[in-house]
Design an enzyme around this catalytic site. Structure first.
Site, mmCIF file in Angstrom:
data_model
loop_
_atom_site.group_PDB
_atom_site.id
_atom_site.type_symbol
_atom_site.label_atom_id
_atom_site.label_comp_id
_atom_site.label_asym_id
_atom_site.label_seq_id
_atom_site.Cartn_x
_atom_site.Cartn_y
_atom_site.Cartn_z
ATOM 1 N N GLY A 24 10.446 -5.019 2.230
ATOM 2 C CA GLY A 24 10.102 -3.598 2.079
ATOM 3 C C GLY A 24 10.440 -2.768 3.303
ATOM 4 C CD GLU A 55 4.011 -4.613 6.409
ATOM 5 O OE1 GLU A 55 5.159 -4.457 5.969
ATOM 6 O OE2 GLU A 55 3.023 -4.046 5.893
ATOM 7 C CE LYS A 93 -1.122 -4.576 -0.407
ATOM 8 N NZ LYS A 93 0.175 -5.087 -0.821
#
Ligand SMILES: O=P(O)(O)OC[C@H]1O[C@](O)(CO)[C@@H](O)[C@@H]1O
Length: 536
Positions: A255, A341, A501
């Site tokens: 991503g 990240e 999440k």
């Protein structure tokens, strides 16, 4: 053992004066700088000397960086926790390149998607593709993380090249953002891009549903003005976006490394396919340099090594990225995802605990704004913050050249001030010259003393063009990879984002009052109660 050598070299002279290194070596600036294809990386204002640099380069040999790098470019599955290849470089590879994954050349598909994107962007920009109300005037890119930060950063960076429809970005699940974005737009002339590698990210899917409902109130067939960018064709079809407006990519594009392909469509719409091509060419030029250049001359490797010297060896906890280029205002945020990240991990590739610190905290803000905000701490705080300055030698506004000269003067002045400081004696002399005497002069002089000897690097280039931006982004991507290899980290997974999440999913019915918060900790229960009370 290069790590031990480095620690020993640091311990031998932990307070080594950078200014003294310059005094001892008239060629220091040239010897500790590297020029590549129009950009100069100057790392002379650090405490690196020949021995330290040699020991750092030995690190790259100890971890066999060249072999790992080849494995990445060759499409081996170096993202072992997800069993994936890492091939964002294929997205910018020129025609004629062959890139094999599981024995299959992926380039024909990459080139076909690139060509489809260019055709679509040309149609939207020319008015051949229309909305229910005619020519597309506005584009909303809905995405988050890597499906947002690259295109936002690039679109702002290349504002002088943006001659297509206006492009807006919605990332946050906070309804405030989509509310404020939609408020100024006409659904009949707006194109909505839903960018999500997985097409499951809750923020993106929630915003996409809201945008579709908004469009559906005025436009008979809202799906006709929706585009999807994703690896998941099933899910884009389930959302109702027809295949001709789905631009797919493969799981070997992470991503945060994805702005070079379909995720970059909003940028392509803004600047046009030719300038987007120039952006890809800049990235490809940096790929070739990274792949073929020995460590001592290799820009991404040197950036990684300077970072390792400062964080892992000197122990400086953070690094500031300070672009003296207002249009790079989102570069620090982009790099926060790219670097933190990727290399914010405590487990090594083989599953063992990491032997030392992971990558550092990265933060920053464009100069000169930051000078009037947090530079006080950078100059006089107790924590040393290595600074990475970026500067274009020219701006895009020749009529405002005097602004640009001031900008450049400030950038150079900051790195000089960080290195030189102002000794107590000089501060005292100034206090005396201002008419102060005795303890008052001495106290003020202590407040006005700068220790100096604070390290910085400067990346300078001529002008921030699409090609140059491509080089810069690829430079940082490869720096992260090189750092990850040296630290023994898999830079391409991100398991650390999962727990939050999962807990958010569990908290939703609790906030809606459908489930009890009783199993939660006291703090969470208290916060839930406060929110529920505000809604009652
Ligand atoms: O493109 P997607 O699948 O919506 O993911 C968005 C972002 O979410 C993350 O997976 C982290 O939650 C990032 O790595 C990624 O860029």
């Amino acid at each position: 053992m290069p790590w031990n050598d480095l620690l020993r070299l640091h311990k031998q002279d932990p307070d080594c004066r950078i200014a003294a290194l310059f005094a001892a070596d008239p060629d220091r600036a040239e010897r500790f700088s590297r020029l590549f294809d129009g950009m100069l990386f100057d790392f002379s204002k650090t405490s690196l000397d020949d021995a330290r640099l040699t020991a750092l380069i030995a690190l790259t040999e100890a971890c066999d960086l060249p072999a790992r790098r080849e494995a990445m470019f060759r499409g081996e599955k170096i993202n072992t926790t997800e069993d994936r290849a890492v091939l964002h470089t294929a997205l910018r590879a020129p025609e004629g390149t062959k890139v094999l994954v599981d024995g299959q050349d992926v380039m024909p598909e990459v080139l076909e998607t690139r060509a489809r994107m260019a055709r679509f962007a040309t149609d939207v920009r020319s008015g051949a593709f229309t909305g229910a109300g005619g020519r597309i005037t506005d584009v909303i890119n809905i995405g988050i993380g890597g499906s947002d930060l690259g295109p936002v950063m690039g679109t702002l960076a290349l504002a002088p090249y943006c001659d297509g429809p206006r492009v807006h970005f919605v990332s946050n699940v906070d309804g405030a953002q989509i509310h404020d974005t939609l408020a100024g737009l006409d659904p009949a002339t707006t194109l909505v891009i839903v960018g999500s590698k997985t097409f499951t990210t809750v923020e993106t899917m929630t915003n996409a549903a809201t945008a579709r409902a908004w469009m559906g109130r005025c436009v008979a067939d809202p799906a006709a003005q929706f585009v999807a960018l994703s690896t998941s064709e099933d899910k884009t079809a389930a959302f109702g976006i027809p295949p001709e407006r789905v631009f797919g990519f493969e799981d070997w594009v992470g991503g945060r490394y994805s702005m070079w392909g379909p995720i970059g469509l909003s940028l392509m719409l803004a600047i046009g396919p030719d300038d987007f091509d120039a952006f890809l060419q800049g990235g490809a030029a940096m790929d070739a340099h990274f792949r073929d250049t020995p460590a001592a001359e290799n820009l991404p490797v040197l950036l990684a090594l300077v970072g390792i010297w400062h964080h892992q060896i000197c122990g400086y906890p953070t690094r500031a990225v300070l672009p003296y280029e207002q249009r790079l205002t989102r570069l620090p945020a982009y790099l926060q995802q790219l670097e933190m990240e990727s290399n914010g991990k405590s487990v090594a590739l083989d599953g063992s605990a990491l032997n030392g610190p992971s990558g550092p905290v990265v933060w920053g803000e464009p100069g000169t704004n930051g000078q009037h905000a947090f530079y006080q701490l950078i100059h006089q705080g107790t924590s040393i913050v290595p600074c990475e300055f970026l500067l274009g030698a020219r701006g895009h506004e020749p009529e405002l050249a005097h602004h640009h000269r001031l900008l450049a003067a400030n950038c150079l002045a900051q790195s000089e001030a960080l290195m030189r400081g102002r000794p107590y004696e000089a501060a005292l002399k100034e206090a005396h010259a201002a008419g102060l005497t005795g303890p008052r002069a001495e106290t003020l002089a202590r407040h006005r003393t700068f220790t100096g000897n604070r390290p910085s690097t400067t990346l300078i280039y001529d002008l921030l063009t699409p090609y140059r931006l491509g080089q810069i982004v690829a430079l940082y991507e490869h720096r992260v990879f090189a750092e990850g290899v040296i630290l023994g980290i898999n830079s391409f997974d991100q398991w650390g984002v999962e727990l939050g999440k999962e807990l958010a999913t569990a908290l939703r019915p609790i906030l809606e009052g459908q489930e009890s918060a009783v199993a939660k900790d006291g703090s969470t229960r208290q916060l839930v109660a406060f929110i529920r009370a505000a809604h009652s």
